[in-house]
Motif scaffolding. Sequence first.
Motif, PDB file in Angstrom:
ATOM      1  N   LYS A  95      -5.115  -7.974  -3.700  1.00 22.97           N
ATOM      2  CA  LYS A  95      -5.447  -8.017  -2.302  1.00 22.97           C
ATOM      3  C   LYS A  95      -4.878  -6.721  -1.504  1.00 22.97           C
ATOM      4  CE  LYS A  95      -4.935 -12.946  -1.801  1.00 22.97           C
ATOM      5  NZ  LYS A  95      -3.849 -13.704  -2.789  1.00 22.97           N
ATOM      6  N   ASN A  96      -4.363  -5.649  -2.242  1.00 23.54           N
ATOM      7  CA  ASN A  96      -4.040  -4.436  -1.698  1.00 23.54           C
ATOM      8  C   ASN A  96      -2.608  -4.437  -0.586  1.00 23.54           C
ATOM      9  OD1 ASN A  96      -5.341  -2.482  -3.252  1.00 23.54           O
ATOM     10  ND2 ASN A  96      -7.386  -2.911  -1.948  1.00 23.54           N
ATOM     11  N   LEU A  97      -1.869  -5.274  -0.848  1.00 22.14           N
ATOM     12  CA  LEU A  97      -0.806  -5.435  -0.204  1.00 22.14           C
ATOM     13  C   LEU A  97       0.248  -4.378  -0.179  1.00 22.14           C
ATOM     14  CD1 LEU A  97       0.168  -9.444  -0.248  1.00 22.14           C
ATOM     15  CD2 LEU A  97      -1.045  -8.121   1.444  1.00 22.14           C
ATOM     16  N   PRO A  98       1.054  -3.998   0.790  1.00 23.04           N
ATOM     17  CA  PRO A  98       1.871  -2.713   0.506  1.00 23.04           C
ATOM     18  C   PRO A  98       2.889  -3.089  -0.587  1.00 23.04           C
ATOM     19  CG  PRO A  98       2.104  -3.800   2.788  1.00 23.04           C
ATOM     20  CD  PRO A  98       0.820  -4.414   2.040  1.00 23.04           C
ATOM     21  N   GLU A 142       4.505  -8.088 -13.014  1.00 22.73           N
ATOM     22  CA  GLU A 142       3.262  -7.581 -13.222  1.00 22.73           C
ATOM     23  C   GLU A 142       2.222  -8.913 -13.142  1.00 22.73           C
ATOM     24  OE1 GLU A 142       3.299  -3.292 -15.242  1.00 22.73           O
ATOM     25  OE2 GLU A 142       2.990  -5.226 -16.472  1.00 22.73           O
ATOM     26  N   ASN A 143       2.440  -9.914 -13.989  1.00 21.49           N
ATOM     27  CA  ASN A 143       2.037 -11.334 -13.937  1.00 21.49           C
ATOM     28  C   ASN A 143       1.918 -11.862 -12.430  1.00 21.49           C
ATOM     29  OD1 ASN A 143       0.618 -12.887 -16.226  1.00 21.49           O
ATOM     30  ND2 ASN A 143       2.119 -11.424 -17.252  1.00 21.49           N
ATOM     31  N   ILE A 144       3.116 -11.784 -11.920  1.00 27.74           N
ATOM     32  CA  ILE A 144       3.156 -12.586 -10.675  1.00 27.74           C
ATOM     33  C   ILE A 144       2.259 -11.744  -9.627  1.00 27.74           C
ATOM     34  CG2 ILE A 144       4.710 -13.462  -8.815  1.00 27.74           C
ATOM     35  CD1 ILE A 144       6.773 -14.347 -11.483  1.00 27.74           C
ATOM     36  N   ALA A 145       2.654 -10.319  -9.624  1.00 28.21           N
ATOM     37  CA  ALA A 145       2.178  -9.588  -8.572  1.00 28.21           C
ATOM     38  C   ALA A 145       0.578  -9.457  -8.835  1.00 28.21           C
ATOM     39  CB  ALA A 145       2.690  -8.320  -8.863  1.00 28.21           C
ATOM     40  N   ASP A 195       6.145  -2.629  -0.748  1.00 30.46           N
ATOM     41  CA  ASP A 195       7.487  -3.301  -0.538  1.00 30.46           C
ATOM     42  C   ASP A 195       7.261  -4.630  -0.613  1.00 30.46           C
ATOM     43  OD1 ASP A 195       8.191  -0.645  -0.471  1.00 30.46           O
ATOM     44  OD2 ASP A 195       8.244  -0.424   1.693  1.00 30.46           O
ATOM     45  N   GLU A 196       6.272  -5.098   0.222  1.00 32.37           N
ATOM     46  CA  GLU A 196       5.899  -6.624   0.293  1.00 32.37           C
ATOM     47  C   GLU A 196       5.780  -7.167  -0.858  1.00 32.37           C
ATOM     48  OE1 GLU A 196       2.806  -7.497   3.263  1.00 32.37           O
ATOM     49  OE2 GLU A 196       3.000  -9.641   2.604  1.00 32.37           O
ATOM     50  N   ILE A 197       4.809  -6.572  -1.857  1.00 32.82           N
ATOM     51  CA  ILE A 197       4.424  -7.122  -3.257  1.00 32.82           C
ATOM     52  C   ILE A 197       5.941  -7.545  -3.722  1.00 32.82           C
ATOM     53  CG2 ILE A 197       3.597  -7.058  -5.527  1.00 32.82           C
ATOM     54  CD1 ILE A 197       1.267  -5.417  -4.322  1.00 32.82           C
ATOM     55  N   LYS A 198       6.640  -6.413  -3.675  1.00 33.86           N
ATOM     56  CA  LYS A 198       7.853  -6.625  -4.545  1.00 33.86           C
ATOM     57  C   LYS A 198       8.902  -7.602  -3.730  1.00 33.86           C
ATOM     58  CE  LYS A 198      11.711  -3.845  -6.314  1.00 33.86           C
ATOM     59  NZ  LYS A 198      12.374  -2.629  -6.471  1.00 33.86           N
ATOM     60  N   GLU A 199       8.918  -7.674  -2.587  1.00 36.65           N
ATOM     61  CA  GLU A 199       9.721  -8.449  -1.849  1.00 36.65           C
ATOM     62  C   GLU A 199       9.225 -10.043  -2.245  1.00 36.65           C
ATOM     63  OE1 GLU A 199      10.113  -8.158   2.285  1.00 36.65           O
ATOM     64  OE2 GLU A 199      10.580 -10.257   2.404  1.00 36.65           O
ATOM     65  N   ARG A 200       7.955 -10.350  -2.189  1.00 35.02           N
ATOM     66  CA  ARG A 200       7.682 -11.692  -2.337  1.00 35.02           C
ATOM     67  C   ARG A 200       7.770 -12.029  -3.909  1.00 35.02           C
ATOM     68  NH1 ARG A 200       1.897 -12.259   1.199  1.00 35.02           N
ATOM     69  NH2 ARG A 200       1.436 -13.806  -0.288  1.00 35.02           N
ATOM     70  N   VAL A 201       7.625 -11.022  -4.819  1.00 33.86           N
ATOM     71  CA  VAL A 201       7.647 -11.536  -6.286  1.00 33.86           C
ATOM     72  C   VAL A 201       9.091 -11.897  -6.455  1.00 33.86           C
ATOM     73  CG1 VAL A 201       7.519 -10.728  -8.527  1.00 33.86           C
ATOM     74  CG2 VAL A 201       5.733 -10.061  -6.916  1.00 33.86           C
ATOM     75  N   LEU A 202      10.019 -10.992  -5.882  1.00 41.06           N
ATOM     76  CA  LEU A 202      11.404 -11.457  -6.387  1.00 41.06           C
ATOM     77  C   LEU A 202      11.986 -13.002  -5.562  1.00 41.06           C
ATOM     78  CD1 LEU A 202      13.113  -7.690  -6.023  1.00 41.06           C
ATOM     79  CD2 LEU A 202      12.356  -9.105  -8.115  1.00 41.06           C
ATOM     80  N   ARG A 261       3.093 -17.389 -10.378  1.00 44.89           N
ATOM     81  CA  ARG A 261       2.031 -16.370 -10.127  1.00 44.89           C
ATOM     82  C   ARG A 261       0.955 -16.967  -9.040  1.00 44.89           C
ATOM     83  NH1 ARG A 261      -1.482 -15.318 -15.169  1.00 44.89           N
ATOM     84  NH2 ARG A 261      -2.211 -17.530 -14.989  1.00 44.89           N
ATOM     85  N   ALA A 262       0.986 -18.500  -9.322  1.00 45.65           N
ATOM     86  CA  ALA A 262       0.034 -18.953  -8.261  1.00 45.65           C
ATOM     87  C   ALA A 262       0.577 -19.264  -6.899  1.00 45.65           C
ATOM     88  CB  ALA A 262      -0.408 -20.581  -8.806  1.00 45.65           C
ATOM     89  N   LEU A 263       1.833 -19.537  -6.855  1.00 46.88           N
ATOM     90  CA  LEU A 263       2.569 -19.934  -5.308  1.00 46.88           C
ATOM     91  C   LEU A 263       2.711 -18.508  -4.535  1.00 46.88           C
ATOM     92  CD1 LEU A 263       5.149 -22.674  -6.194  1.00 46.88           C
ATOM     93  CD2 LEU A 263       3.114 -22.965  -4.743  1.00 46.88           C
ATOM     94  N   VAL A 264       2.666 -17.325  -5.388  1.00 44.78           N
ATOM     95  CA  VAL A 264       2.944 -16.174  -4.456  1.00 44.78           C
ATOM     96  C   VAL A 264       2.056 -15.986  -3.529  1.00 44.78           C
ATOM     97  CG1 VAL A 264       2.323 -14.447  -6.026  1.00 44.78           C
ATOM     98  CG2 VAL A 264       4.371 -14.062  -4.894  1.00 44.78           C
ATOM     99  N   ASN A 265       0.804 -16.303  -3.978  1.00 39.82           N
ATOM    100  CA  ASN A 265      -0.232 -16.231  -3.057  1.00 39.82           C
ATOM    101  C   ASN A 265      -0.366 -16.969  -1.730  1.00 39.82           C
ATOM    102  OD1 ASN A 265      -1.811 -13.921  -4.851  1.00 39.82           O
ATOM    103  ND2 ASN A 265      -1.529 -16.057  -6.185  1.00 39.82           N
TER     104      ASN A 265
END
Lengths: 268, 461
Positions: free
Chosen positions: B107-110, B98-101, B112-119, B150-154
């Motif tokens: 930004k209201n991303l879908p 949740e911290n990273i997401a 699935d995309e949030i999960k993929e990017r965080v992982l 958390r910073a780089l995921v954006n």
Amino acid sequence: MYNVSSKIVSKMSFAFIFLFLYIPIFIVIIFACNSSKSRCVFESFTLKWFSELFKDKIILEAFFNSLILALISAIIATVIGTLAALKITKLKKSKQNIFTGLNYIPIINSDVITGVSLMLFLKFFLNIFNKDFGFTTALIAHITITMPYVVLFVMPKIKQIEPNTLNAALDLGCSPNMLFFKIILPNIAPSIVGAFMMAFAISFDDFTISYFTVGDSFQTLPVLIYSMVRRRITPKINALFAIIFILVILILILINILNINSNKSKEI
Amino acid sequence: MKNFKHIIELKNISISFNKEVILENFNIKIKSGKFVTLLGPSGCGKSTILKIIAGLLKPDSGETIFNGENITNLPPYKRNINTVFQRYALFSHLNVFENIAFGLKIKNLPKDEIKERVLNILKTVNLKGFEKRKPFQLSGGQQQRVAIARALVNRPKLLLLDEPLSALDVNLKQEMQFELKEMQQNLNTTFVYVTHDQEEALTMSDFVVVMNEGEIQQIGTPQEIYNEPQNAFVADFIGQSNILNGTMVKDYRISFANEVFECVDKGFEKNQPVDLVIRPEDILIVPEGEGKFNGVVDTIVFKGAHFELEILARNIYWLVHTTKYYEKGKKVGLNFSPDDIHIMPKLFEQSTNIIKAVAVDEQTISFLDVEFKTNEFKLKANSKVKLIIPPKSISLVSTDSADLVLTLDSIIYKGSYNEMYFYYEDEDENDGYILVNSEYEEEVGTKLGLKFNFNEVKILN
């Protein structure tokens, strides 16, 4: 030698404290089950006072009055108190000290003085609107006395939030308006719940302030008990105390279980 | 989006807190895709610069240009810049995922995309499988990685890092330095890193910006900063060094330690006073009589990879690094070649103190709240005079027995004494520096008591 005796003294004083705290409560519970009306002699075991209690409309009404009053006043006091705490923590250090000090005064002040002054203050407005003391005045009084406790309880938690945590949220795209719901509220939620419970407890068992502000038409449980005790204590009251005491114990156990569970999930 | 050569540019930035000026007309341009470190002692304004770039502080004046666009008035939450904060600043009520997401959800991303990017980012920072943990269940190094993730995921174009490794122990620190550098190269993102640790700056950076008191002292690659420090502050701050006073006799000739030596620098005025630096590893120990001059080993300390020696020669304590052991008291020769002598213009031009003063009456002189009597010659009351106060005539004493209490602005060890500069300002807004040569070592920014030996003060009409 010194060690042994000091150990005995500390153990004994410990035992005394607990005896004095709990024996009166147990006496009440025991006499709630006494078939005789006597306050000194235990005759035989009975639960009839419990059933009579539930038939006594005056006591039950007062109980629900207290419950509703405590619930509503605690909710409003928690909301107002939390907002006040949020505002105070945003002030400069010098102003913060002034408001924290002002917040302490009602807590330290004698309840009788607070009660009488609230009565006089409310009477002034009641005269204007041509109304009488009742639920509304009691509610205003209870919010007034419980709110400072909420402020006192919530403020340290707000101060604990590191400014960099808020900066981090802003940095990640969180607008200042969303900060409260995204960061501040989740962080202080446990204190808010605690403050609510404290406000509820203070309101529920308050006698002094209620005595001056409830009037005749609306009676809370402590005020009713006071007027009953002046005449004669009935075993029904003992039964009521027993129920309240057992409820309190159950709630305490529940809170402890919840705490243990949340601690467990933290450890892993 | 078009990529500009400079990702971020600060133009004429000024900012002050409580009337204290932190930055004044500060300018800097930072190239895209580089690892740039702002290096300086605490209070030099480096963190302030970072906050201005992030938008968390608004400068009093000046402009912030981000990728060719003026973002001076853009709030932090609308900037495509992310920060790794000092001591992590993780959200304690949220777990690692949740911290990273956090930023992506806003930004209201879908989902699935949030999960993929965080992982994915968790893999990058080596924290696979830690999604469900709460921050307090992580070690310092792990929390640090979460903060970076958390910073780089954006996918920011610019990542700001505010002393992110300062809370870690030495081994972990070195490991993280390596990882950060690698991450920066793989992601091809510009990193602006703030630290007071010179080793950290030299290890990771493409460019180092050395700062002091809100001003840039030098910008260069780590090698340039180390090998060719532009002034005594940089030489002193980066690595260990022998910093000495010298005089450029003429081009390619410098005089110090009572002798004229050959050097590789030119372009100074004739007989211009300069600072010079010789790094301890550049000095060679040779048999007595075979070097530039002779000295005696004063102390020797084992440092693991080398010995650190202090050698007394010509009244100067020379710091020397060598791999060989020398006994204390051994007589040795010291040698160095012309290109080991790095010459720098002086930080402060003055080499003595000339201060304006007023004669109160025939025998009393007053300057900067100090009054003293002189019998040397008669003065006219209210006449203006100048005082020459030799740096060695001023001693440091406790503040309650002092003639004058001032704040230490700069201190540099010059071989056998510390050269200290104290800033002063009087009621008539005359200001300047008082130079004191003392054996005491003090910290910059402390208030110290100065006591004058008035017998050594020269009075000029």
